[in-house]
Design an enzyme around this catalytic site. Structure first.
Site, mmCIF file in Angstrom:
data_model
loop_
_atom_site.group_PDB
_atom_site.id
_atom_site.type_symbol
_atom_site.label_atom_id
_atom_site.label_comp_id
_atom_site.label_asym_id
_atom_site.label_seq_id
_atom_site.Cartn_x
_atom_site.Cartn_y
_atom_site.Cartn_z
ATOM 1 N N LEU A 66 -26.547 -53.187 15.654
ATOM 2 C CA LEU A 66 -27.209 -52.107 16.420
ATOM 3 C C LEU A 66 -28.084 -51.191 15.703
ATOM 4 O O LEU A 66 -27.981 -51.049 14.391
ATOM 5 C CB LEU A 66 -25.842 -51.296 16.751
ATOM 6 C CG LEU A 66 -24.815 -51.919 17.628
ATOM 7 C CD1 LEU A 66 -23.483 -50.935 17.949
ATOM 8 C CD2 LEU A 66 -25.458 -52.572 18.749
ATOM 9 N N HIS A 67 -29.024 -50.568 16.382
ATOM 10 C CA HIS A 67 -30.241 -49.782 16.033
ATOM 11 C C HIS A 67 -30.074 -48.566 16.781
ATOM 12 O O HIS A 67 -29.625 -48.694 17.825
ATOM 13 C CB HIS A 67 -31.284 -50.640 16.074
ATOM 14 C CG HIS A 67 -31.778 -51.418 17.039
ATOM 15 N ND1 HIS A 67 -32.324 -50.561 18.055
ATOM 16 C CD2 HIS A 67 -32.004 -52.619 17.160
ATOM 17 C CE1 HIS A 67 -32.607 -51.443 19.088
ATOM 18 N NE2 HIS A 67 -32.276 -52.896 18.306
ATOM 19 N N ASP A 79 -36.655 -55.382 26.814
ATOM 20 C CA ASP A 79 -36.461 -56.714 27.546
ATOM 21 C C ASP A 79 -36.847 -56.575 29.022
ATOM 22 O O ASP A 79 -35.898 -56.746 29.740
ATOM 23 C CB ASP A 79 -35.135 -57.583 27.274
ATOM 24 C CG ASP A 79 -34.837 -57.408 25.829
ATOM 25 O OD1 ASP A 79 -35.454 -58.357 25.154
ATOM 26 O OD2 ASP A 79 -34.167 -56.295 25.215
ATOM 27 N N ARG A 134 -33.861 -58.072 15.523
ATOM 28 C CA ARG A 134 -34.525 -59.081 14.779
ATOM 29 C C ARG A 134 -35.572 -58.687 13.646
ATOM 30 O O ARG A 134 -35.918 -59.242 12.614
ATOM 31 C CB ARG A 134 -35.487 -59.921 15.737
ATOM 32 C CG ARG A 134 -34.553 -61.015 16.641
ATOM 33 C CD ARG A 134 -35.501 -61.829 17.405
ATOM 34 N NE ARG A 134 -34.536 -62.880 18.068
ATOM 35 C CZ ARG A 134 -34.125 -62.827 19.089
ATOM 36 N NH1 ARG A 134 -33.975 -61.501 19.864
ATOM 37 N NH2 ARG A 134 -33.281 -63.531 20.072
ATOM 38 N N GLY A 187 -32.205 -48.022 19.214
ATOM 39 C CA GLY A 187 -32.812 -48.398 20.721
ATOM 40 C C GLY A 187 -31.059 -48.409 21.306
ATOM 41 O O GLY A 187 -30.992 -48.100 22.343
ATOM 42 N N HIS A 188 -30.350 -49.306 20.803
ATOM 43 C CA HIS A 188 -28.976 -49.427 21.231
ATOM 44 C C HIS A 188 -28.390 -48.145 21.389
ATOM 45 O O HIS A 188 -27.768 -47.865 22.508
ATOM 46 C CB HIS A 188 -27.958 -50.377 20.422
ATOM 47 C CG HIS A 188 -28.622 -51.841 20.355
ATOM 48 N ND1 HIS A 188 -29.029 -52.163 19.117
ATOM 49 C CD2 HIS A 188 -28.785 -52.822 21.027
ATOM 50 C CE1 HIS A 188 -29.269 -53.756 19.114
ATOM 51 N NE2 HIS A 188 -29.252 -53.997 20.294
ATOM 52 N N GLN A 204 -27.507 -68.190 25.705
ATOM 53 C CA GLN A 204 -28.879 -67.777 25.933
ATOM 54 C C GLN A 204 -30.035 -67.968 24.841
ATOM 55 O O GLN A 204 -31.019 -67.721 24.901
ATOM 56 C CB GLN A 204 -28.835 -66.111 26.479
ATOM 57 C CG GLN A 204 -28.823 -65.285 25.049
ATOM 58 C CD GLN A 204 -28.439 -63.707 25.430
ATOM 59 O OE1 GLN A 204 -27.448 -63.500 26.179
ATOM 60 N NE2 GLN A 204 -29.568 -62.946 25.238
#
Ligand code: AMP
Length: 280
Positions: free
Chosen positions: A33-34, A151, A188, A36-37, A61
């Protein structure tokens, strides 16, 4: 914060909470987690009574086993971050718990939004996403679920999934969270060195250049310029597309869309990065 590993236990608990009149918000993640999450979790906390965050690296996926193997994982730190953010429930299932009959994808009609870009570059990716999100929705019974515009195509795929399956869930899109210099936050990025992060800014620079020059150039001319920008970069441009923001069909002329967006996928070494920006 309560941490659940079993789907049945979580479903039972959330059904009880729902029956008491509490609204449930859901944020699916693959962990590492960063901010953004965490921004998604905060958004969810501000609009619902109970926020459930799932952490599950979904094997179906990934079309590339190296990407799956190297995907960053740090569940202890993730749980600590969620606790500090005030999230009430974390769901951390095993692969067996999510796929008791084996990790297979379901066929779900996604009305073609799954065909462009990531769908073309990563065959089977969206079938895997749709399968796991459908199962997660069944377990977490949310009234709202939160997805990042990072996304963007996935967000449209999930909106279509809810439409196809007629699920009573409102899908909320959250803006892209970036580093100070503009790199879209991503799990990533942990696999990039400081120098590679700096090099990766070419993505954000290209997106911004396109936004600033849309009045002067056609979509084709903008894309051609971006291919040139990448020629002098260490990143390998996989695609740049300028598409209708709703149908995701590529735009020939600006007049063909009410809303348009630019999308980039690029490789920095073995790390694949995606980003996008609204043009109008
Ligand atoms: P992931 O763990 O990468 O599957 O992402 C989980 C959710 O967080 C997805 O809805 C992503 O779109 C969203 N997300 C990931 N990175 C960002 C970001 N930089 N800004 C906003 N949302 C993001």
């Amino acid at each position: 914060m309560q941490v659940f590993q079993r789907a049945q236990d979580l479903l039972l608990h959330l059904t009880e909470q729902k029956n008491k009149g509490l609204s449930i918000g859901f944020v699916p993640t693959m962990g590492a987690l960063h901010d953004g999450h965490l921004a998604l979790a905060k958004h969810c906390l501000s609009e619902t009574d109970l926020t459930v965050v799932s952490i599950f690296v979904n094997p179906t996926q990934f079309n590339n086993t190296d990407d799956l193997d190297k995907y960053p994982r740090d569940t202890d730190q993730d749980i600590q971050l969620l606790k500090e953010s005030g999230v009430q429930i974390a769901f951390v299932p095993s692969v067996k718990e999510m796929y008791p009959n084996g990790a297979k994808t379901e066929v779900i009609d996604l009305n073609g939004v799954d065909n462009e870009m990531e769908g073309r570059q990563r065959p089977g990716h969206f079938a895997g996403v749709a399968t796991v999100v459908k199962r997660l929705f069944e377990i977490t019974v949310p009234s709202r679920a939160y997805f990042g515009q990072k996304d963007y195509q996935q967000l449209l795929v999930i909106k279509q999934l809810v439409k196809t399956l007629k699920l009573p869930i409102e899908i909320i899109g959250h803006p892209i969270e970036r580093s100070e210099k503009g790199l879209a936050l991503s799990s990533r990025n942990e696999r990039l060195t400081a120098a590679q992060k700096e090099e990766s800014l070419v993505i954000w620079q290209s997106l911004k250049w396109a936004k600033d020059h849309q009045d002067t150039y056609s979509p084709e001319a903008l894309k051609a310029h971006i291919y040139k920008l990448f020629e002098t970069s260490t990143l390998e441009l996989e695609y740049v597309e300028i598409n209708d923001a709703e149908s995701l069909k590529p735009l020939q002329k600006w007049e063909d869309a009410t809303h348009a967006r630019i999308f980039i996928a690029a490789l920095n070494g073995k790390v694949r990065l995606i980003d996008n920006l609204s043009l109008f």
